[in-house]
Design a protein around this motif. Structure first.
Motif, PDB file in Angstrom:
ATOM      1  N   ASP A 114       0.825  -1.216   0.000  1.00  0.00           N
ATOM      2  CA  ASP A 114       0.000   0.000   0.000  1.00  0.00           C
ATOM      3  C   ASP A 114       0.857   1.265   0.000  1.00  0.00           C
ATOM      4  N   PHE A 115       1.776   1.362  -0.940  1.00  0.00           N
ATOM      5  CA  PHE A 115       2.654   2.517  -1.036  1.00  0.00           C
ATOM      6  C   PHE A 115       1.998   3.621  -1.853  1.00  0.00           C
ATOM      7  N   GLY A 116       2.155   4.842  -1.379  1.00  0.00           N
ATOM      8  CA  GLY A 116       1.712   5.996  -2.141  1.00  0.00           C
ATOM      9  C   GLY A 116       2.857   6.510  -3.000  1.00  0.00           C
ATOM     10  N   PRO A 117       2.583   7.467  -3.874  1.00  0.00           N
ATOM     11  CA  PRO A 117       3.662   8.024  -4.697  1.00  0.00           C
ATOM     12  C   PRO A 117       4.697   8.736  -3.829  1.00  0.00           C
ATOM     13  N   GLY A 118       5.955   8.617  -4.217  1.00  0.00           N
ATOM     14  CA  GLY A 118       7.019   9.301  -3.488  1.00  0.00           C
ATOM     15  C   GLY A 118       8.230   8.415  -3.286  1.00  0.00           C
ATOM     16  N   ILE A 119       9.075   8.838  -2.350  1.00  0.00           N
ATOM     17  CA  ILE A 119      10.303   8.120  -2.028  1.00  0.00           C
ATOM     18  C   ILE A 119      10.062   7.252  -0.799  1.00  0.00           C
ATOM     19  N   HIS A 120      10.520   6.005  -0.879  1.00  0.00           N
ATOM     20  CA  HIS A 120      10.355   5.056   0.221  1.00  0.00           C
ATOM     21  C   HIS A 120      11.679   4.345   0.456  1.00  0.00           C
ATOM     22  N   PHE A 121      11.771   3.692   1.615  1.00  0.00           N
ATOM     23  CA  PHE A 121      13.018   3.039   1.996  1.00  0.00           C
ATOM     24  C   PHE A 121      12.815   1.541   2.156  1.00  0.00           C
ATOM     25  N   LYS A 122      13.925   0.809   1.941  1.00  0.00           N
ATOM     26  CA  LYS A 122      13.932  -0.632   2.105  1.00  0.00           C
ATOM     27  C   LYS A 122      15.300  -1.042   2.618  1.00  0.00           C
ATOM     28  N   VAL A 123      15.388  -2.272   3.096  1.00  0.00           N
ATOM     29  CA  VAL A 123      16.663  -2.817   3.544  1.00  0.00           C
ATOM     30  C   VAL A 123      17.307  -3.521   2.349  1.00  0.00           C
ATOM     31  N   PRO A 124      18.498  -3.072   1.946  1.00  0.00           N
ATOM     32  CA  PRO A 124      19.115  -3.692   0.769  1.00  0.00           C
ATOM     33  C   PRO A 124      19.415  -5.174   1.006  1.00  0.00           C
ATOM     34  N   PHE A 125      19.344  -5.952  -0.052  1.00  0.00           N
ATOM     35  CA  PHE A 125      19.602  -7.389  -0.092  1.00  0.00           C
ATOM     36  C   PHE A 125      18.562  -8.220   0.657  1.00  0.00           C
ATOM     37  N   LEU A 126      17.836  -7.626   1.591  1.00  0.00           N
ATOM     38  CA  LEU A 126      16.800  -8.347   2.330  1.00  0.00           C
ATOM     39  C   LEU A 126      15.429  -8.095   1.706  1.00  0.00           C
ATOM     40  N   HIS A 127      15.193  -6.859   1.319  1.00  0.00           N
ATOM     41  CA  HIS A 127      13.920  -6.484   0.710  1.00  0.00           C
ATOM     42  C   HIS A 127      14.072  -6.346  -0.800  1.00  0.00           C
ATOM     43  N   ASN A 128      13.007  -6.678  -1.495  1.00  0.00           N
ATOM     44  CA  ASN A 128      12.951  -6.592  -2.949  1.00  0.00           C
ATOM     45  C   ASN A 128      11.661  -5.853  -3.310  1.00  0.00           C
ATOM     46  N   VAL A 129      11.691  -5.056  -4.372  1.00  0.00           N
ATOM     47  CA  VAL A 129      10.530  -4.271  -4.791  1.00  0.00           C
ATOM     48  C   VAL A 129      10.136  -4.690  -6.201  1.00  0.00           C
ATOM     49  N   ARG A 130       8.834  -4.858  -6.408  1.00  0.00           N
ATOM     50  CA  ARG A 130       8.322  -5.163  -7.751  1.00  0.00           C
ATOM     51  C   ARG A 130       7.247  -4.144  -8.084  1.00  0.00           C
ATOM     52  N   LYS A 131       7.350  -3.524  -9.268  1.00  0.00           N
ATOM     53  CA  LYS A 131       6.434  -2.455  -9.673  1.00  0.00           C
ATOM     54  C   LYS A 131       5.492  -2.953 -10.759  1.00  0.00           C
ATOM     55  N   PHE A 132       4.245  -2.461 -10.707  1.00  0.00           N
ATOM     56  CA  PHE A 132       3.215  -2.807 -11.680  1.00  0.00           C
ATOM     57  C   PHE A 132       2.559  -1.524 -12.170  1.00  0.00           C
ATOM     58  N   ASP A 133       2.102  -1.548 -13.398  1.00  0.00           N
ATOM     59  CA  ASP A 133       1.445  -0.400 -14.011  1.00  0.00           C
ATOM     60  C   ASP A 133       0.011  -0.303 -13.488  1.00  0.00           C
ATOM     61  N   SER A 134      -0.373   0.875 -12.986  1.00  0.00           N
ATOM     62  CA  SER A 134      -1.739   1.030 -12.464  1.00  0.00           C
ATOM     63  C   SER A 134      -2.648   1.759 -13.451  1.00  0.00           C
ATOM     64  N   ARG A 135      -2.132   2.072 -14.644  1.00  0.00           N
ATOM     65  CA  ARG A 135      -2.951   2.733 -15.653  1.00  0.00           C
ATOM     66  C   ARG A 135      -3.870   1.720 -16.323  1.00  0.00           C
ATOM     67  N   LEU A 136      -4.742   2.226 -17.202  1.00  0.00           N
ATOM     68  CA  LEU A 136      -5.618   1.338 -17.955  1.00  0.00           C
ATOM     69  C   LEU A 136      -4.794   0.527 -18.951  1.00  0.00           C
ATOM     70  N   LEU A 137      -5.060  -0.766 -18.991  1.00  0.00           N
ATOM     71  CA  LEU A 137      -4.388  -1.670 -19.912  1.00  0.00           C
ATOM     72  C   LEU A 137      -5.403  -2.196 -20.909  1.00  0.00           C
ATOM     73  N   ASN A 138      -4.943  -2.501 -22.117  1.00  0.00           N
ATOM     74  CA  ASN A 138      -5.823  -3.007 -23.171  1.00  0.00           C
ATOM     75  C   ASN A 138      -5.535  -4.472 -23.437  1.00  0.00           C
ATOM     76  N   LEU A 139      -6.598  -5.205 -23.671  1.00  0.00           N
ATOM     77  CA  LEU A 139      -6.492  -6.586 -24.129  1.00  0.00           C
ATOM     78  C   LEU A 139      -7.313  -6.674 -25.403  1.00  0.00           C
ATOM     79  N   ASP A 140      -6.631  -6.768 -26.526  1.00  0.00           N
ATOM     80  CA  ASP A 140      -7.302  -6.859 -27.821  1.00  0.00           C
ATOM     81  C   ASP A 140      -7.375  -8.332 -28.188  1.00  0.00           C
ATOM     82  N   ALA A 141      -8.555  -8.893 -28.118  1.00  0.00           N
ATOM     83  CA  ALA A 141      -8.746 -10.318 -28.357  1.00  0.00           C
ATOM     84  C   ALA A 141      -8.810 -10.614 -29.851  1.00  0.00           C
TER      85      ALA A 141
END
Length: 186
Positions: A28-55
């Motif tokens: 539940d991160f908001g926009p901005g700068i955040h901190f993590k513990v290196p080598f112990l924590h890992n961050v994965r980012k996902f796009d929150s904009r509208l995505l298209n699926l053209d079938a």
């Protein structure tokens, strides 16, 4: 180097999951700068904009057992990033495949209830609204939200188009024979 590895930024167009050794800690991160513990924590980012699926265009049966070829597309977004990651392992292609299956099943149900005339003429908006709501409920448990389902084109298969054309031609020939016989009689 350690300081730069301890900082990550979240853009307003992204959703982020923080992992500790592969286990989800926070999402539940908001926009901005955040901190993590290196080598112990890992961050994965996902796009929150509208995505298209053209079938791909798909063949559906109507209530009168006629085939129609339907070309559609879906606009969707990630609603709950943690649930999305758990259900698809964060793979957008896997999410697109699951979404395609749900929307395709809903389209099949809607086209199965209607005739060709209903599908082509007036009920396209009702079909899209019904598919959006029914498929939207099913994908909500996957962490996704369907914003809109649109049917871009409805075609008849080539063999059906030819038979419709031949039927129309036979009807016109019948009307012409009727006029000719009336004229000959007069």
């Amino acid at each position: 180097v350690l300081g730069s590895m301890s900082v990550f930024t979240v853009d307003e167009r992204e959703k982020v999951i923080l992992f500790r050794l592969g286990e989800i800690i926070r999402s539940d991160f908001g926009p901005g700068i955040h901190f993590k513990v290196p080598f112990l924590h890992n961050v994965r980012k996902f796009d929150s904009r509208l995505l298209n699926l053209d079938a791909e265009p798909e063949r559906f049966l109507t209530s009168e057992k006629k085939d129609v070829i339907v070309d559609s597309f879906v606009r969707w977004r990630i609603a709950d990033v943690e649930q999305f990651f758990k259900s698809t392992r964060g793979d957008e292609r896997q999410a697109g495949l699951l979404l395609y299956q749900k929307v395709n099943a809903a389209l099949r149900n809607e086209f199965g209830r209607r005739t060709v005339k209903d599908v082509v003429s007036g009920e396209r908006g009702a079909i899209m609204a019904s598919v959006t709501s029914s498929a939207g409920e099913q994908v909500r448990e996957l962490g996704m939200e369907i914003v809109d389902v649109r049917v871009s084109r409805i075609d008849l298969p080539a063999e059906v188009s030819n038979s419709v054309y031949l039927r129309m031609r036979a009807e016109r020939e019948r009307v012409a024979r009727d006029f000719r016989s009336r004229g000959a009689e007069a």
